[in-house]
Design a protein around this motif. Sequence first.
Motif, PDB file in Angstrom:
ATOM      1  N   GLU A  40       0.817  -1.207   0.000  1.00 35.89           N
ATOM      2  CA  GLU A  40       0.000   0.000   0.000  1.00 35.89           C
ATOM      3  C   GLU A  40       0.859   1.269   0.000  1.00 35.89           C
ATOM      4  O   GLU A  40       0.593   2.226  -0.718  1.00 35.89           O
ATOM      5  N   ARG A  41       1.923   1.258   0.805  1.00 37.52           N
ATOM      6  CA  ARG A  41       2.727   2.490   0.942  1.00 37.52           C
ATOM      7  C   ARG A  41       3.412   2.878  -0.358  1.00 37.52           C
ATOM      8  O   ARG A  41       3.664   4.051  -0.614  1.00 37.52           O
ATOM      9  N   HIS A  62       2.076   6.408  -1.037  1.00 38.67           N
ATOM     10  CA  HIS A  62       3.083   7.371  -0.590  1.00 38.67           C
ATOM     11  C   HIS A  62       4.189   7.586  -1.611  1.00 38.67           C
ATOM     12  O   HIS A  62       4.449   8.696  -2.025  1.00 38.67           O
ATOM     13  N   PHE A  63       4.864   6.481  -1.991  1.00 37.80           N
ATOM     14  CA  PHE A  63       6.041   6.675  -2.840  1.00 37.80           C
ATOM     15  C   PHE A  63       5.673   7.259  -4.200  1.00 37.80           C
ATOM     16  O   PHE A  63       6.252   8.273  -4.620  1.00 37.80           O
ATOM     17  N   SER A  98       4.828  10.813  -4.171  1.00 39.60           N
ATOM     18  CA  SER A  98       5.954  11.652  -3.725  1.00 39.60           C
ATOM     19  C   SER A  98       6.876  12.000  -4.884  1.00 39.60           C
ATOM     20  O   SER A  98       7.537  13.031  -4.859  1.00 39.60           O
ATOM     21  N   PHE A 147      11.146   0.473  -0.902  1.00 33.40           N
ATOM     22  CA  PHE A 147       9.858   0.868  -0.306  1.00 33.40           C
ATOM     23  C   PHE A 147       8.800  -0.232  -0.405  1.00 33.40           C
ATOM     24  O   PHE A 147       7.624   0.022  -0.190  1.00 33.40           O
ATOM     25  N   PRO A 167      10.927  -4.825   1.988  1.00 32.31           N
ATOM     26  CA  PRO A 167      10.931  -5.130   3.425  1.00 32.31           C
ATOM     27  C   PRO A 167       9.571  -5.629   3.933  1.00 32.31           C
ATOM     28  O   PRO A 167       9.506  -6.442   4.862  1.00 32.31           O
ATOM     29  N   ASP A 168       8.497  -5.152   3.309  1.00 32.52           N
ATOM     30  CA  ASP A 168       7.171  -5.589   3.743  1.00 32.52           C
ATOM     31  C   ASP A 168       6.882  -7.023   3.289  1.00 32.52           C
ATOM     32  O   ASP A 168       6.122  -7.744   3.936  1.00 32.52           O
ATOM     33  N   GLU A 223       8.632  -9.096   5.835  1.00 27.96           N
ATOM     34  CA  GLU A 223       7.807  -9.123   7.047  1.00 27.96           C
ATOM     35  C   GLU A 223       6.637 -10.102   6.897  1.00 27.96           C
ATOM     36  O   GLU A 223       6.332 -10.873   7.810  1.00 27.96           O
ATOM     37  N   ARG A 225      12.780  11.575  -1.492  1.00 30.91           N
ATOM     38  CA  ARG A 225      12.604  10.192  -1.055  1.00 30.91           C
ATOM     39  C   ARG A 225      12.696  10.063   0.466  1.00 30.91           C
ATOM     40  O   ARG A 225      11.992   9.254   1.063  1.00 30.91           O
ATOM     41  N   SER A 246       9.497  11.043   1.946  1.00 31.06           N
ATOM     42  CA  SER A 246       8.529   9.977   1.701  1.00 31.06           C
ATOM     43  C   SER A 246       8.796   8.786   2.620  1.00 31.06           C
ATOM     44  O   SER A 246       7.877   8.198   3.183  1.00 31.06           O
ATOM     45  N   ARG A 247      10.073   8.440   2.792  1.00 28.95           N
ATOM     46  CA  ARG A 247      10.417   7.314   3.675  1.00 28.95           C
ATOM     47  C   ARG A 247       9.876   7.551   5.075  1.00 28.95           C
ATOM     48  O   ARG A 247       9.281   6.666   5.697  1.00 28.95           O
ATOM     49  N   ALA A 294       7.441   9.624   5.993  1.00 32.11           N
ATOM     50  CA  ALA A 294       5.968   9.584   5.969  1.00 32.11           C
ATOM     51  C   ALA A 294       5.478   8.145   5.915  1.00 32.11           C
ATOM     52  O   ALA A 294       4.504   7.786   6.598  1.00 32.11           O
ATOM     53  N   GLN A 295       6.153   7.312   5.144  1.00 31.72           N
ATOM     54  CA  GLN A 295       5.754   5.901   5.062  1.00 31.72           C
ATOM     55  C   GLN A 295       5.924   5.206   6.413  1.00 31.72           C
ATOM     56  O   GLN A 295       5.069   4.439   6.845  1.00 31.72           O
ATOM     57  N   SER A 308       3.209   6.121   8.710  1.00 24.73           N
ATOM     58  CA  SER A 308       1.838   5.985   8.195  1.00 24.73           C
ATOM     59  C   SER A 308       1.091   4.770   8.735  1.00 24.73           C
ATOM     60  O   SER A 308      -0.129   4.683   8.613  1.00 24.73           O
ATOM     61  N   THR A 329       1.403   1.903   7.382  1.00 26.22           N
ATOM     62  CA  THR A 329       1.322   0.915   6.299  1.00 26.22           C
ATOM     63  C   THR A 329       2.691   0.354   5.907  1.00 26.22           C
ATOM     64  O   THR A 329       2.783  -0.413   4.963  1.00 26.22           O
ATOM     65  N   THR A 330       3.744   0.773   6.629  1.00 23.56           N
ATOM     66  CA  THR A 330       5.035   0.106   6.462  1.00 23.56           C
ATOM     67  C   THR A 330       5.033  -1.083   7.413  1.00 23.56           C
ATOM     68  O   THR A 330       5.428  -0.984   8.569  1.00 23.56           O
ATOM     69  N   TRP A 331       4.531  -2.203   6.881  1.00 22.59           N
ATOM     70  CA  TRP A 331       4.276  -3.363   7.760  1.00 22.59           C
ATOM     71  C   TRP A 331       5.561  -3.866   8.388  1.00 22.59           C
ATOM     72  O   TRP A 331       5.538  -4.430   9.475  1.00 22.59           O
ATOM     73  N   ALA A 332       6.690  -3.660   7.686  1.00 21.65           N
ATOM     74  CA  ALA A 332       7.975  -4.106   8.226  1.00 21.65           C
ATOM     75  C   ALA A 332       8.327  -3.377   9.517  1.00 21.65           C
ATOM     76  O   ALA A 332       9.178  -3.828  10.280  1.00 21.65           O
ATOM     77  N   ASN A 366       5.606  -1.938  11.506  1.00 19.53           N
ATOM     78  CA  ASN A 366       4.351  -1.755  12.226  1.00 19.53           C
ATOM     79  C   ASN A 366       3.919  -3.100  12.800  1.00 19.53           C
ATOM     80  O   ASN A 366       3.494  -3.961  12.040  1.00 19.53           O
TER      81      ASN A 366
END
Lengths: 436, 164
Positions: A218-219, A223-224, A227, A370, A373-374, A377, B67, B70-71, B73-74, B77, B79-82, B84
């Motif tokens: 999603e991010r 976001h990216f 941006s 961006f 990493p998710d 996870e 960037r 943005s990093r 903010a991410q 947010s 939604t950065t599951w890594a 969160n």
Amino acid sequence: MKSGRNAANLIMDDREEGIFRVHRSAFVDREIFELERRLVFDKAWLFAGHVSEFPKPGDFVTRKVGGRPLILVNSDDGQIRALLNTCRHRGNLVCREHKGTGAEVFRCFYHGWIFNTRGELKGIPGEAAYSDAFDREALGLEPTPRMHNHRGCIFVSYDPDIESFEDYMGEMLKVFDNTLDQGDMEFSEGHFEYSMRANWKLLVENSMDGYHGAFTHERFFTHFMPSVGMSAGLPTVPPIGSKDDVPTIYAPVELGNGHVTTRYPKAGVYNRSTPYYEKFANEDLQKYRALLTQRHGADKASMIEGGSGNYLIFPNLLIIDGWHVFRTFYPSSPDYMEITGWACLPKEDPPNLRRHRLDWYLGFQGPGGFATPDDVEALEGCQMGFATYKEVEWSDISRGMKGNLKGGPSELQMRVFWREWAARLSGSPHAAEHDD
Amino acid sequence: MRVATAITRQQVEDFLFAEADLLDSWKLNEWLALFDPERGGYYIPTMDAPNADHTKALYLIADDMVRLKSRVAQLLSGTTWAENPPSRTNHLISNVRITGQEGDAILVQANFVVYRMRFQNIDPYIGKYHYQLLPHNGSFRILERRVFLDLEALRPHGKVSFIV
């Protein structure tokens, strides 16, 4: 297997009913892991590296491929060789550098045996002590049983009797060649060596999963992309609770022997990365396009630039065309894998295009990107969840069966992998039928 | 006036320690405000090519300010599951040295160990910081924050999802 389960019934595959499930012991069981080593990794063509990593005689890299330490070397005769990195005397690693240039010999420090860059044994301290039966000629560094150099991409196999690389690749070779037709390809300087505390097959699934993008990433979309002044593009992120279709650009095609792509290359398809290059490196992009068109004609040039989606060369080479990712990975245990990632780029790239290909790559890919990493996870979370495999036995991978194209991305590409995997574990060379 | 001669190591250390505290307490907007808003940058080259140019070679992270904003903010947010829930981190900084001057910036090097604690794993990130710091209002602004990892591979760390 411990439970008396054989490999064939680790998969529940009912094409008529539209059921496809994988038993979660496939992700945790050590006996299955040992079978995979013997029946999958030891009977496959495995990607080892690219000649651009060792372009001149005397250049080399060392890395583990399929569990074995290898020296990939550009020998003094200009031949590329894949040598098993173990001294024929007592076993020590002969070369202990990650990479090097200008090597004349490899010298084992344990007893001082010396091998040339072709692997031939050239020096033995105190050689007079050996009997006439001692065969110095036969004690060179052992090459991998098979090696194949396809347009600079080095593949090895530990099965001396494996089918030819071309037969193994079959229809996939056209897709792979379409990637390599982007130019005189090279691995850029710098590559990723990372890991996941997860079973390797989860990364096969994830690397071709069109369903997770909108949610896990999603991010990236919300976001990216904005941006850097880009519209998010597909897939869009549905609101929580939505049962709407998940938009997709995937149209998976199975290509035999467990190989599969999420999108077959054809002229006129817009690569996801193209708008980024148009925005930030348009002048260079036009130069590159003109070069491709001059070489291949407009249709083929468009097909090359559009590329494929994400594709799997069974069992573990993942190529993500839109981002120039080459990725391979090996399990060292059922719940841990070591991953290597590269950027495979045309040498013809004008500087600003090269720069923005790399920027685009980092916008999504890699351990600091961006999105990746998710994925790490998520897959590590799956592996933690699999501790319940005795109570919660099955994972569902049935999306899109029975030709159902409603609701968004199919999971055919994963079923293709699992069907080949299950056939291998049952002792067959290949699955009879990979498609739905 | 030579800027570097007027700056003491203690001033630099105070700045780096305060920065580490912002990162460990996830005050990332406050951390972002330490950067030069136009020219700042955050870079992590790969371990096999630490001196490569990010416009030609693959990096782990090559953030200009667009960037980097943005990093952050991410990361904030949800939604950065890594990250969160957010990892617990502990930035330890040592061997701080002022090594020179380049234009308006003073050059600073330091060693670090950053521990990341997550799902009962403890992963140490070990390496060196190279800073370009601009003297600003009695403190500094970061022109460039370059992280050289001394690890042989990101194993078993797997990712660089928080700010090292």
